[in-house]
Scaffold this active site. Structure first.
Site, PDB file in Angstrom:
ATOM      1  N   GLY A 280      -3.377  -3.583   8.638  1.00 35.92           N
ATOM      2  CA  GLY A 280      -2.738  -4.256   9.877  1.00 35.92           C
ATOM      3  C   GLY A 280      -2.428  -5.468   9.691  1.00 35.92           C
ATOM      4  O   GLY A 280      -1.979  -6.400  10.434  1.00 35.92           O
TER       5      GLY A 280
ATOM      6  N   HIS B  84      -1.112  -1.366  -4.179  1.00 27.25           N
ATOM      7  CA  HIS B  84      -2.448  -0.823  -3.905  1.00 27.25           C
ATOM      8  C   HIS B  84      -2.321   0.432  -3.319  1.00 27.25           C
ATOM      9  O   HIS B  84      -1.587   1.133  -2.840  1.00 27.25           O
ATOM     10  CB  HIS B  84      -2.660  -1.490  -2.301  1.00 27.25           C
ATOM     11  CG  HIS B  84      -3.693  -1.249  -1.878  1.00 27.25           C
ATOM     12  ND1 HIS B  84      -4.983  -2.090  -2.254  1.00 27.25           N
ATOM     13  CD2 HIS B  84      -4.459  -0.593  -1.032  1.00 27.25           C
ATOM     14  CE1 HIS B  84      -5.959  -1.719  -1.475  1.00 27.25           C
ATOM     15  NE2 HIS B  84      -5.576  -0.703  -0.635  1.00 27.25           N
TER      16      HIS B  84
ATOM     17  N   HIS C 155      -7.997   1.444  -4.692  1.00 28.41           N
ATOM     18  CA  HIS C 155      -8.991   1.403  -3.596  1.00 28.41           C
ATOM     19  C   HIS C 155      -9.526   2.653  -3.146  1.00 28.41           C
ATOM     20  O   HIS C 155      -9.160   3.685  -2.559  1.00 28.41           O
ATOM     21  CB  HIS C 155      -8.236   0.784  -2.292  1.00 28.41           C
ATOM     22  CG  HIS C 155      -9.146   0.649  -1.249  1.00 28.41           C
ATOM     23  ND1 HIS C 155      -8.884   0.340   0.073  1.00 28.41           N
ATOM     24  CD2 HIS C 155     -10.564   0.649  -0.968  1.00 28.41           C
ATOM     25  CE1 HIS C 155      -9.585   0.260   1.092  1.00 28.41           C
ATOM     26  NE2 HIS C 155     -10.721   0.410   0.353  1.00 28.41           N
TER      27      HIS C 155
ATOM     28  N   ASP D 200      -7.203  -6.139   3.965  1.00 30.09           N
ATOM     29  CA  ASP D 200      -6.414  -4.744   4.043  1.00 30.09           C
ATOM     30  C   ASP D 200      -6.577  -4.301   5.125  1.00 30.09           C
ATOM     31  O   ASP D 200      -7.711  -4.009   5.771  1.00 30.09           O
ATOM     32  CB  ASP D 200      -7.142  -4.152   2.850  1.00 30.09           C
ATOM     33  CG  ASP D 200      -6.631  -2.559   2.753  1.00 30.09           C
ATOM     34  OD1 ASP D 200      -5.482  -2.585   3.216  1.00 30.09           O
ATOM     35  OD2 ASP D 200      -7.030  -1.699   2.202  1.00 30.09           O
TER      36      ASP D 200
ATOM     37  N   MET E 209     -11.870   5.115  -1.423  1.00 28.29           N
ATOM     38  CA  MET E 209     -12.510   5.268  -0.358  1.00 28.29           C
ATOM     39  C   MET E 209     -13.228   6.732  -0.207  1.00 28.29           C
ATOM     40  O   MET E 209     -12.767   7.567   0.411  1.00 28.29           O
ATOM     41  CB  MET E 209     -11.883   5.215   1.197  1.00 28.29           C
ATOM     42  CG  MET E 209     -11.398   3.952   1.420  1.00 28.29           C
ATOM     43  SD  MET E 209     -10.107   3.550   2.512  1.00 28.29           S
ATOM     44  CE  MET E 209      -8.492   3.718   1.072  1.00 28.29           C
TER      45      MET E 209
ATOM     46  N   MET F  85      -8.583   8.500  -0.892  1.00 25.84           N
ATOM     47  CA  MET F  85      -9.394   8.942   0.113  1.00 25.84           C
ATOM     48  C   MET F  85      -9.873  10.738  -0.006  1.00 25.84           C
ATOM     49  O   MET F  85      -9.024  11.176  -0.427  1.00 25.84           O
ATOM     50  CB  MET F  85      -8.789   8.931   1.573  1.00 25.84           C
ATOM     51  CG  MET F  85      -7.971   7.590   1.912  1.00 25.84           C
ATOM     52  SD  MET F  85      -7.256   7.670   3.455  1.00 25.84           S
ATOM     53  CE  MET F  85      -6.784   6.240   3.681  1.00 25.84           C
TER      54      MET F  85
ATOM     55  N   GLY G  79      -1.265   2.040   9.254  1.00 26.49           N
ATOM     56  CA  GLY G  79      -0.521   1.753  10.401  1.00 26.49           C
ATOM     57  C   GLY G  79      -1.537   1.431  11.628  1.00 26.49           C
ATOM     58  O   GLY G  79      -0.943   1.478  12.922  1.00 26.49           O
TER      59      GLY G  79
ATOM     60  N   ASP H 192      -4.490   3.766  -2.214  1.00 29.09           N
ATOM     61  CA  ASP H 192      -5.489   4.144  -1.419  1.00 29.09           C
ATOM     62  C   ASP H 192      -6.112   5.621  -1.753  1.00 29.09           C
ATOM     63  O   ASP H 192      -5.291   6.574  -1.529  1.00 29.09           O
ATOM     64  CB  ASP H 192      -5.369   4.021   0.198  1.00 29.09           C
ATOM     65  CG  ASP H 192      -5.128   2.556   0.418  1.00 29.09           C
ATOM     66  OD1 ASP H 192      -5.981   1.797   0.112  1.00 29.09           O
ATOM     67  OD2 ASP H 192      -3.945   2.036   0.941  1.00 29.09           O
TER      68      ASP H 192
ATOM     69  N   SER I  94       0.736  -1.478   0.102  1.00 31.39           N
ATOM     70  CA  SER I  94      -0.040  -0.037  -0.122  1.00 31.39           C
ATOM     71  C   SER I  94       0.799   1.261  -0.050  1.00 31.39           C
ATOM     72  O   SER I  94       1.701   1.552   1.144  1.00 31.39           O
ATOM     73  CB  SER I  94      -0.870  -0.069   1.382  1.00 31.39           C
ATOM     74  OG  SER I  94      -1.497   1.171   1.319  1.00 31.39           O
TER      75      SER I  94
ATOM     76  N   GLY J 287      -9.268   4.384   6.453  1.00 32.09           N
ATOM     77  CA  GLY J 287      -8.941   5.912   6.832  1.00 32.09           C
ATOM     78  C   GLY J 287      -7.445   6.146   6.968  1.00 32.09           C
ATOM     79  O   GLY J 287      -6.990   7.068   6.839  1.00 32.09           O
TER      80      GLY J 287
ATOM     81  N   MET K 185     -11.783  -5.190   4.776  1.00 30.87           N
ATOM     82  CA  MET K 185     -11.116  -4.189   5.451  1.00 30.87           C
ATOM     83  C   MET K 185     -11.146  -5.041   7.000  1.00 30.87           C
ATOM     84  O   MET K 185     -12.194  -5.298   7.694  1.00 30.87           O
ATOM     85  CB  MET K 185     -11.799  -2.889   5.717  1.00 30.87           C
ATOM     86  CG  MET K 185     -11.724  -2.265   4.671  1.00 30.87           C
ATOM     87  SD  MET K 185     -10.190  -1.618   3.611  1.00 30.87           S
ATOM     88  CE  MET K 185      -9.671  -1.004   5.348  1.00 30.87           C
TER      89      MET K 185
ATOM     90  N   GLY L  67       0.915  -2.039   4.197  1.00 34.91           N
ATOM     91  CA  GLY L  67       1.579  -0.720   3.839  1.00 34.91           C
ATOM     92  C   GLY L  67       2.723  -0.595   4.945  1.00 34.91           C
ATOM     93  O   GLY L  67       3.971  -0.791   4.322  1.00 34.91           O
ATOM     94  N   SER L  68       2.480  -0.466   6.063  1.00 35.73           N
ATOM     95  CA  SER L  68       3.471  -0.151   7.168  1.00 35.73           C
ATOM     96  C   SER L  68       4.400  -1.543   7.164  1.00 35.73           C
ATOM     97  O   SER L  68       5.793  -1.238   7.210  1.00 35.73           O
ATOM     98  CB  SER L  68       2.916  -0.034   8.708  1.00 35.73           C
ATOM     99  OG  SER L  68       1.823   0.445   8.637  1.00 35.73           O
TER     100      SER L  68
HETATM  101  C1  DX5 Z   1      -6.674   1.963   5.254  1.00 38.98           C
HETATM  102  C2  DX5 Z   1      -6.011   1.538   3.812  1.00 38.98           C
HETATM  103  C3  DX5 Z   1      -4.960   0.333   3.576  1.00 38.98           C
HETATM  104  C4  DX5 Z   1      -3.787   1.086   4.618  1.00 38.98           C
HETATM  105  C5  DX5 Z   1      -2.896  -0.475   4.870  1.00 38.98           C
HETATM  106  O1  DX5 Z   1      -7.638   2.950   5.120  1.00 38.98           O
HETATM  107  O2  DX5 Z   1      -6.994   1.133   2.957  1.00 38.98           O
HETATM  108  O3  DX5 Z   1      -4.650   0.158   2.545  1.00 38.98           O
HETATM  109  O4  DX5 Z   1      -3.008   1.633   3.615  1.00 38.98           O
HETATM  110  O5  DX5 Z   1      -1.842   0.072   5.608  1.00 38.98           O
HETATM  111  P1  DX5 Z   1      -1.438  -0.973   6.729  1.00 38.98           P
HETATM  112  O6  DX5 Z   1      -0.876  -2.000   6.156  1.00 38.98           O
HETATM  113  O7  DX5 Z   1      -0.255  -0.039   7.326  1.00 38.98           O
HETATM  114  O8  DX5 Z   1      -2.465  -1.239   7.890  1.00 38.98           O
HETATM  115 ZN    ZN Z   2      -6.623  -0.009   0.919  1.00 40.11          ZN
END
Ligand code: DX5
Ligand code: ZN
Length: 220
Positions: A176, A32, A65, A174, A67, A36, A144, A34, A7, A141, A136, A196-197
């Site tokens: 954590g 990926h 993705h 998606d 949002m 928003m 991390g 995101d 991500s 949003g 999800m 992501g993280s």
């Molecule tokens: C959250 C995003 C995720 C997020 C995942 O709203 O949709 O894709 O970036 O990041 P980590 O892997 O750090 O939870």
């Molecule tokens: Zn996402």
């Protein structure tokens, strides 16, 4: 075959191109992305200009993705700037069937997503028409956040339902997902892991991705 979808939200934007290439060279088949809008979710991230500017950097599948509220407004624009797949939230739309059709007509793959509080059964009516269900495992949003443990049961339930009916649809998880739980997440039934993280923070991108690839190989 399991797929890793790093991500971008967690990347270092100062060296974005370099980091994207590192994910591709390390074996991540998807990217990926995101998007928003500050309305469907509290935060604002990035949009079409960023996607267009990185499109030539990588041959990865651009997994967008959305949002955002009323995602039907921007299908054409996201395809034009380089999306290979568009995922929208069931909670953000009125007529999901119509949007699925529109995304397919624009020539890309379709994903439907649900937030942790939405019953998993809500996606059942669409399983014949979409390529991916994005479950999800945190409130959308922010990157991390910690994985919500109830997600395992939701993924498992969806996996069983999909297998029982032989739907040609992938499960993407998606939020954590990282070294601590990636094995449990694929064990529960995920085909695609977004991270992501766990990809962009701490150690190098290639070391982080190698860990995921090893976990995938053990299961394949
Ligand atoms: C959250 C995003 C995720 C997020 C995942 O709203 O949709 O894709 O970036 O990041 P980590 O892997 O750090 O939870
Ligand atoms: Zn996402």
């Amino acid at each position: 075959m399991y797929i890793l979808a790093p991500s971008l939200l967690a990347a270092d934007f100062n060296i974005l191109g370099q980091q994207i290439r590192e994910t591709e060279e390390s074996g991540a088949q998807y990217l990926h992305i995101d998007v928003m809008d500050g309305i469907f979710v509290p935060s604002i991230s990035f949009g079409m200009p960023l996607i267009a500017s990185i499109r030539d950097t990588s041959r990865q599948f651009f997994d967008v993705h959305l949002m955002i509220v009323n995602p039907e407004r921007y299908i054409k624009e996201f395809v034009e700037c380089g999306a290979d797949g568009i995922t929208f939230h069931l909670e953000a739309v009125g007529d999901a069937e119509k949007i699925i059709e529109e995304i397919h007509a624009a020539g890309v793959k379709v994903g439907i997503s649900i937030k942790p509080g939405t019953p998993i059964e809500k996606v059942y009516p669409y399983l014949n028409n979409v390529e991916t269900v994005l479950v999800m495992s945190v409130e959308p949003g922010f990157g991390g956040q910690p994985f919500i443990p109830e997600s395992y049961g939701r993924i498992r339930k969806l996996r069983d339902y999909i297998d029982e009916h032989h739907y040609p649809v992938k499960i993407e998880v998606d939020g954590g997902v990282g070294k601590k739980n990636v094995r449990e997440v694929i064990e529960a039934g995920a085909d695609i892991c977004v991270a992501g993280s766990a990809v962009f923070k701490k150690r190098s991108v290639s070391e982080n991705i190698a860990y995921f690839m090893d976990a995938f190989k053990e299961k394949e």
